[in-house]
Structures are given as C-alpha cells and as structure tokens.
Design an enzyme around this catalytic site. Structure first.
Site, PDB file in Angstrom:
ATOM      1  CB  SER A 169      -0.936   0.012   1.215  1.00 12.67           C
ATOM      2  OG  SER A 169      -0.190  -0.020   2.425  1.00 12.67           O
ATOM      3  CB  CYS A 211       4.990  -1.866  10.543  1.00 14.98           C
ATOM      4  SG  CYS A 211       4.028  -1.808   9.023  1.00 14.98           S
TER       5      CYS A 211
END
Length: 219
Positions: free
Chosen positions: A164, A180
């Site tokens: 993305s 993340c």
C-alpha cells in the site's frame, strides 16, 4: 501475462480476501493469469501474523481483520492505493526474500517517478523517506517517515496480499495502531510531502515501473 484490475470506490476487505484466495488457487492450477489488483478500502486495521495486541491502541475505532499475511498491524483506508499482487513466485525464482525485495524496489521506482527518494531499512519492512525539514530524532539522526507498507502471503508458491502507498489518506487514522510495530518513526503520504499527486498518477507510475522492477533480480 499479468492482468491489471483497477476498482473504483471502496472495496470490502472480506470480499477482497475471497477474490485473492480464489485467484491464487486458479493461478496455481494454471487456469488464470497472474493479477495485480489496484483498489482502496474503507477505513480498517489489519493484523498480520506478527501483530502484538498492545500495538492495537484504539481497537474500537475501525474494524479489525486478521489478514494472515506477514507483518504486524497496518491501516487501510480512502486515499491509500492498495496493490494486491497475485503472482507466481515459483516461476519468478522461488526466492521469497528476493521477491519481497523486488516488491520494495517496485515501490521505490514508482516513487522516483515523482522525484521522491524511497528507501528500505534493515529490520523495518516497507519504504521510507527522510524528512530533513522536521526536528531530528533524539539520537541526532534524520527523521524518517513511512510512505508505503508491504506484507504478503504465499500459498503453493503463489503470492497474495501485497503493498500500500499512502497517496492522500487521513494520517490521523494511523493513530489507532502502532504501524508495523514501530514507535520511533512516523507515517507520511505523497500529498503530505507536498506533491499534488492523484491516485491515477500513482497507478500509471506502478504500471510503468512494474516489469523492470520485478524481472531484474529473481530470474
């Protein structure tokens, strides 16, 4: 042959998962071509296989989905170009690390079309940009923000999920997670970097740079 699909509007996440799984199986069976699907999702969080519950800091903000891809928590939403990659990794060298690196290089090449220098960092999946105009980190290093995320899954050597790129999402939506699992760096977008870039511009850049980026290293 790689089929490119671009879907306007917002695509339901569970519908996207079902499509990817069906297409990956068809690719493995030899009944469908490889596929890259460009789309946007409504606001949501996805949890990868390494996601830590503590990194979901606002669990009631948006729907949360178990993605079963690699990685940790990621946000998807309007203004973010998602590129799902259903590709035959067996035919591309059977080297998963190399395949992931080529995906990162693909993003970097697409960003370079807008004179944005994307970089990868050891231990940090995704693509990053330096922000010298922002205050430095506590250790004196240049601030870096994440502009693109990446996470894939393989089934019988066919990939799905993907990457993305933040074009013009609401960056405050990332506040409900630790993106993340990284706490000491931020998130940015192409528009946040001062670029009047549209989703169509990004799609063209991805298509222009795909073949060269994905055939250099793993064959």
């Amino acid at each position: 042959m790689v089929e490119w699909i671009t879907t306007d509007g917002l695509t339901d996440y569970t519908e996207a998962l079902a499509f990817m799984e069906d297409r990956a199986a068809a690719i493995r069976d030899g009944t469908a071509d490889e596929c890259i699907w460009l789309l946007e999702h409504p606001p949501l969080y996805t949890a990868g296989t390494s996601a830590k519950p503590a990194d979901l800091t606002d669990p009631d903000r948006f729907p949360v989905y178990e993605a079963r891809r690699g990685g940790q928590y990621t946000y998807h939403g309007p203004g973010q170009r998602v590129a799902y990659v259903m590709l035959d990794v067996a035919a591309r060298g059977r080297d998963v690390r190399c395949f992931v690196r080529d995906l990162e290089n693909w993003v970097i090449a697409a960003l370079a079309e807008f004179n944005v220098t994307g970089e990868i960092r050891p231990g940090r999946v995704g693509v990053w940009v330096e922000r010298p105009e922002k205050p430095v980190n506590q250790d004196g290093s240049v601030r870096e923000d994440k502009v693109a995320a990446l996470g894939i899954r393989l089934r019988k050597w066919v990939s799905f999920h993907g990457l993305s790129i933040n074009v013009e999402p609401d960056l405050s939506h990332f506040d409900g997670i630790v993106p993340c699992g990284i706490t000491d760096h931020g998130v940015t977008s192409l528009v946040d970097l001062g670029l009047p870039v549209t989703m169509g511009d990004v799609d063209l850049a991805l298509r222009r740079t795909f073949e060269d980026s994905m055939t250099k290293h793993c064959n």
